[in-house]
Design a protein around this motif. Structure first.
Motif, PDB file in Angstrom:
ATOM      1  N   ALA A 157      -1.368   4.082  -6.963  1.00  0.00           N
ATOM      2  CA  ALA A 157      -1.609   4.275  -5.537  1.00  0.00           C
ATOM      3  C   ALA A 157      -3.086   4.442  -5.228  1.00  0.00           C
ATOM      4  CB  ALA A 157      -0.825   5.497  -5.050  1.00  0.00           C
ATOM      5  N   SER A 158      -3.842   5.007  -6.163  1.00  0.00           N
ATOM      6  CA  SER A 158      -5.266   5.230  -5.914  1.00  0.00           C
ATOM      7  C   SER A 158      -6.012   3.908  -5.725  1.00  0.00           C
ATOM      8  CB  SER A 158      -5.879   6.025  -7.069  1.00  0.00           C
ATOM      9  OG  SER A 158      -7.257   6.220  -6.870  1.00  0.00           O
ATOM     10  N   GLU A 159      -5.700   2.914  -6.554  1.00  0.00           N
ATOM     11  CA  GLU A 159      -6.371   1.620  -6.415  1.00  0.00           C
ATOM     12  C   GLU A 159      -5.954   0.926  -5.125  1.00  0.00           C
ATOM     13  OE1 GLU A 159      -6.740  -1.092  -9.534  1.00  0.00           O
ATOM     14  OE2 GLU A 159      -7.259   0.397 -11.073  1.00  0.00           O
ATOM     15  N   PHE A 160      -4.730   1.129  -4.704  1.00  0.00           N
ATOM     16  CA  PHE A 160      -4.308   0.573  -3.417  1.00  0.00           C
ATOM     17  C   PHE A 160      -5.109   1.206  -2.280  1.00  0.00           C
ATOM     18  CE2 PHE A 160      -1.629   1.215   0.361  1.00  0.00           C
ATOM     19  CZ  PHE A 160      -1.451  -0.106   0.751  1.00  0.00           C
ATOM     20  N   ARG A 161      -5.300   2.509  -2.316  1.00  0.00           N
ATOM     21  CA  ARG A 161      -6.080   3.185  -1.271  1.00  0.00           C
ATOM     22  C   ARG A 161      -7.537   2.707  -1.292  1.00  0.00           C
ATOM     23  NH1 ARG A 161      -3.151   7.795  -3.525  1.00  0.00           N
ATOM     24  NH2 ARG A 161      -1.358   8.283  -2.186  1.00  0.00           N
ATOM     25  N   ASP A 162      -8.068   2.463  -2.500  1.00  0.00           N
ATOM     26  CA  ASP A 162      -9.429   1.921  -2.584  1.00  0.00           C
ATOM     27  C   ASP A 162      -9.514   0.564  -1.895  1.00  0.00           C
ATOM     28  OD1 ASP A 162     -10.248   4.128  -3.991  1.00  0.00           O
ATOM     29  OD2 ASP A 162     -10.090   3.180  -5.960  1.00  0.00           O
ATOM     30  N   ALA A 163      -8.524  -0.291  -2.135  1.00  0.00           N
ATOM     31  CA  ALA A 163      -8.520  -1.623  -1.532  1.00  0.00           C
ATOM     32  C   ALA A 163      -8.428  -1.543  -0.012  1.00  0.00           C
ATOM     33  CB  ALA A 163      -7.364  -2.444  -2.098  1.00  0.00           C
ATOM     34  N   ILE A 164      -7.628  -0.606   0.491  1.00  0.00           N
ATOM     35  CA  ILE A 164      -7.513  -0.423   1.941  1.00  0.00           C
ATOM     36  C   ILE A 164      -8.871  -0.041   2.524  1.00  0.00           C
ATOM     37  CG2 ILE A 164      -6.541   1.070   3.726  1.00  0.00           C
ATOM     38  CD1 ILE A 164      -4.564  -0.955   2.857  1.00  0.00           C
ATOM     39  N   ASN A 197       4.360   3.632 -11.782  1.00  0.00           N
ATOM     40  CA  ASN A 197       3.253   3.920 -10.862  1.00  0.00           C
ATOM     41  C   ASN A 197       2.734   2.669 -10.166  1.00  0.00           C
ATOM     42  OD1 ASN A 197       3.239   6.687 -11.495  1.00  0.00           O
ATOM     43  ND2 ASN A 197       1.938   6.332 -13.298  1.00  0.00           N
ATOM     44  N   ILE A 198       3.234   1.497 -10.554  1.00  0.00           N
ATOM     45  CA  ILE A 198       2.760   0.248  -9.968  1.00  0.00           C
ATOM     46  C   ILE A 198       3.163   0.174  -8.498  1.00  0.00           C
ATOM     47  CG2 ILE A 198       2.887  -2.269 -10.083  1.00  0.00           C
ATOM     48  CD1 ILE A 198       3.432  -2.001 -13.057  1.00  0.00           C
ATOM     49  N   VAL A 199       2.191  -0.153  -7.656  1.00  0.00           N
ATOM     50  CA  VAL A 199       2.409  -0.218  -6.213  1.00  0.00           C
ATOM     51  C   VAL A 199       2.341  -1.674  -5.770  1.00  0.00           C
ATOM     52  CG1 VAL A 199       1.506   0.457  -3.951  1.00  0.00           C
ATOM     53  CG2 VAL A 199       1.507   2.097  -5.841  1.00  0.00           C
ATOM     54  N   GLN A 200       3.293  -2.102  -4.970  1.00  0.00           N
ATOM     55  CA  GLN A 200       3.343  -3.482  -4.493  1.00  0.00           C
ATOM     56  C   GLN A 200       3.315  -3.514  -2.966  1.00  0.00           C
ATOM     57  OE1 GLN A 200       7.019  -5.860  -4.918  1.00  0.00           O
ATOM     58  NE2 GLN A 200       5.731  -7.341  -6.008  1.00  0.00           N
ATOM     59  N   VAL A 201       2.497  -4.431  -2.446  1.00  0.00           N
ATOM     60  CA  VAL A 201       2.393  -4.591  -0.996  1.00  0.00           C
ATOM     61  C   VAL A 201       3.659  -5.266  -0.477  1.00  0.00           C
ATOM     62  CG1 VAL A 201       1.089  -5.671   0.877  1.00  0.00           C
ATOM     63  CG2 VAL A 201      -0.119  -4.714  -1.095  1.00  0.00           C
TER      64      VAL A 201
END
Length: 682
Positions: free
Chosen positions: A177-184, A227-231
């Protein structure tokens, strides 16, 4: 010789941002060409087309610079060629896009590198999820209707940027989730909009634009129990008016905004906070404070190099590896009963061997205070090679500059030098005045002349000795009686391997049997002694007349009344006058410690870098583990105690250090400013 540059030529692929933040070129083909600095843009295009067999009328050229390898810059004219050379070192990268005629004399690219498309850790799932969709016509993935409304109303269309594709569409996955928040956050920075989380948990996140009625929305969910997050939902369309643009400027968060400068910090570690502020205004339209820029740089360094406290955890493993890689080295690590770091001493085998084989028995010791969260002091011991260049012998990391730490460092240094009698040169720090005589003897302790002169100058200023003129005369008198003047400041060892290799390569270019520095001193003494009359005596003794003073020079025993020859091993100006008068070569009378065979012995050892491919890592629980789950002994950071008062912002400069001149804005003369200007103002 005309300056040239090695030029990589890429065609048909794309630039990809990896998981660690660096930039790589994927796909296509790569060739190279060596180009001259004076080449024109048309000649460069012809040369590139000749290498790849392309039509010069159907391609577009772009290049990158060293400090931002992910930003493509157009290569249109000779000025762009000059900039390509100026902002790259010895090599550059040029990217080719195939173009086609679009009408009205416009050329449109049909293939070539895109700014940044995704990270290596991101991929598209194929297990029943919506397919990944990237529009080739609009890098911001905006609808045609939105573009038409931009032309008909006062709505502002957001400009694409290299972080616009941090998320490329539905199905895009992230390791956590942390890398997803970074991308946002990077998307908001590139698109100049502000977002908020309607739902924010490690398993489910919903992100919307803060502007009311704006359709932009992204949702992401965790895949199963991982922990893998998918859009899941990817609606990358904004509908902002001019007033909304002002209100929706992205917030500055140092931790996430530091992702923008990762590549620059890797290639240019000296990237300053003030330059970060300027670049953010120019590239993103965001005004940063100096503190925000400094925090961004610190966060980027921490992400690239790790947290400072983890360095101490890996220190025992590094010490063992240093001894295994370079046998004969001296590495001593001291820590407290509760496993907190205290002291470190390191002397590499190549330094020990070089000192014992050929360096003069002179060791200069000094220390420097270390910045950072844990402070401390860096101790260094330096000798001299045959060319009178600094030769690093040992260094140590201590808690502070006190008697106990200096005594421990000098005892380890004594073991390294063995039975060789040496002279220790230092300043007059109270800890050194006690520790050096205890280890090496008071007769072997000399003082650095630069520090003595500064202390003497402070003493004269304090007692106001006959004004400034009296002070100048006293300092000149001190210069005249000081034979052992030193020409170098003593700093800690920073790059041992590169320094040794550099000195070794330079010694191969010596024109004679002595180095260029010693040759310069000999020539200076020859020029000074050319006017002295010589009187020959018996048994190789000559008299040199200087006014009413007669000095005796003994050619056979290499002595002179001035003591300069005996102290340095280099014929003084009086000895050179005698040597030339009898038709001999002055370099034959230079001591052997300055000659090339001795330089070969000093740098004849071997040195290997530490292999870190199997280096253990620090887990989240604080333990140091290897790939095979082996747990290593680790240390804790040293106990630190901040001194009272405000920390010093500027170091104490030497009185004799060259300082920037002060100019007056009234008379434009140096030596004073407008406030101290004595003449009446016009």
């Amino acid at each position: 010789m005309e300056e040239e540059m090695f030029c990589y030529i890429h065609e048909g692929g794309e630039l990809v941002k990896t998981a660690v933040g660096s930039v790589e070129y994927k796909g296509g083909r790569t060739n190279y060409s060596v180009v001259s600095k004076n080449i024109s843009q048309s000649e460069f295009v012809s040369k590139v087309c000749g290498v790849l067999n392309l039509d010069s009328n159907s391609i577009k050229l772009e290049f990158t610079v060293k400090f931002d390898p992910s930003c493509l810059l157009p290569l249109h004219n000779d000025g762009d060629i000059v900039n390509m050379f100026k902002f790259n070192d010895m090599f550059c990268h040029v990217y080719i896009s195939q173009c086609t005629e679009c009408g009205d004399d416009l050329i449109c690219p049909i293939s070539g590198p895109t700014p940044i498309v995704a990270s290596n850790s991101a991929h598209v799932s194929s297990i029943g999820e919506p397919p990944l969709h990237i529009s080739n016509e609009s890098p911001t993935i905006q609808s045609v209707g939105f573009s038409q409304r931009c032309a008909m109303t006062n709505t502002v269309q957001l400009q694409p940027s290299r972080f616009e594709h941090s998320i490329v569409g539905s199905g895009h996955t992230f390791p956590n989730a942390s890398e997803f928040r970074d991308a946002i956050y990077l998307m908001s920075l590139a698109g100049k909009f502000r977002y908020s989380y309607k739902r924010n948990s490690p398993k489910h996140m919903t992100v919307v634009c803060t502007i009311e009625d704006c359709p932009w929305k992204i949702t992401a969910c965790a895949i199963g129990d991982s922990n893998i997050v998918q859009v899941h939902t990817f609606r990358n369309v904004h509908n902002h008016c001019l007033e909304d643009v002002v209100l929706s400027q992205p917030l500055v968060r140092s931790t996430r905004a530091s992702l923008v400068i990762d590549d620059v910090i890797r290639s240019t570690p000296e990237y300053q906070p003030r330059q970060i502020c300027k670049d953010f205004v120019r590239q993103h339209g965001i005004q940063l404070t100096y503190l925000q820029a400094w925090q961004m740089k610190e966060k980027a360094k921490e992400r690239i190099y790790g947290q400072p406290k983890n360095y101490y955890k890996l220190l025992p493993w590094m010490c063992e590896r240093m001894l295994a890689t370079n046998p004969g080295s001296s590495v001593e690590l001291s820590y407290s009963n509760d496993d907190h770091f205290e002291k470190l001493f390191v002397a590499h085998s190549i330094s020990i061997e070089g000192f014992v084989r050929g360096c003069r028995p002179i060791i200069a010791i000094d220390s420097a205070h270390m910045s950072g969260p844990y402070g401390g002091a860096l101790f260094s011991a330096t000798s001299y090679d045959a060319n009178d260049s600094m030769f690093p012998l040992a260094f140590g990391v201590m808690s502070s500059e006190n008697y106990e730490d200096w005594l421990w460092f000098l005892e380890k240094l004594k073991i390294v030098v063995g039975n060789k009698e040496v002279i220790i040169i230092s300043d007059r720090h109270h800890a050194l005045l006690r520790s050096v005589p205890e280890v090496f003897g008071i007769e072997n302790h000399a003082y650095c002349y630069r520090h003595l002169k500064e202390n003497f100058s402070s003493f004269l200023s304090k007692h106001n000795t006959r004004g400034n003129k009296g002070k100048e005369n006293a300092l000149q008198f001190l210069d005249s009686i000081a034979y052992g003047r030193l020409e170098h400041d003593y700093n800690h060892m920073s790059k041992l391997a590169s320094m040794l290799v550099k000195h070794q390569e330079e010694s191969k270019n010596w024109k004679g049997c002595i180095g260029p520095k010693i040759e310069a001193k000999v020539q200076e003494n020859i020029a000074k002694g050319a006017v002295y009359p010589i009187t020959p005596f018996n048994n190789g003794v000559f008299g040199v007349c200087i006014g009413r003073t007669l000095l005796n020079v003994d050619i056979l025993n290499h002595t002179c009344t001035c003591k300069g020859w005996q102290m340095l091993g280099i014929p003084c100006e009086h000895a050179t006058a005698v040597i030339i008068s009898i038709g001999q070569n002055v370099t034959d009378f230079v001591d052997d410690c300055y000659k090339y065979p001795m330089q070969e012995l000093i740098y004849g050892g071997s040195f290997s870098g530490i292999e870190t491919h199997d280096m253990p890592t620090v887990d989240d629980d604080g333990l140091v583990r290897s790939i095979i789950e082996e747990v290593f002994f680790s240390l804790k950071p040293p106990h630190t105690k901040h001194p009272p008062g405000r920390p010093r912002k500027k170091r104490i400069e030497s009185q004799f250090q060259d300082k920037q001149p002060v100019y007056c804005s009234c008379c434009h003369m140096s030596g004073h400013n407008r406030k101290t200007y004595k003449n009446p103002l016009p």
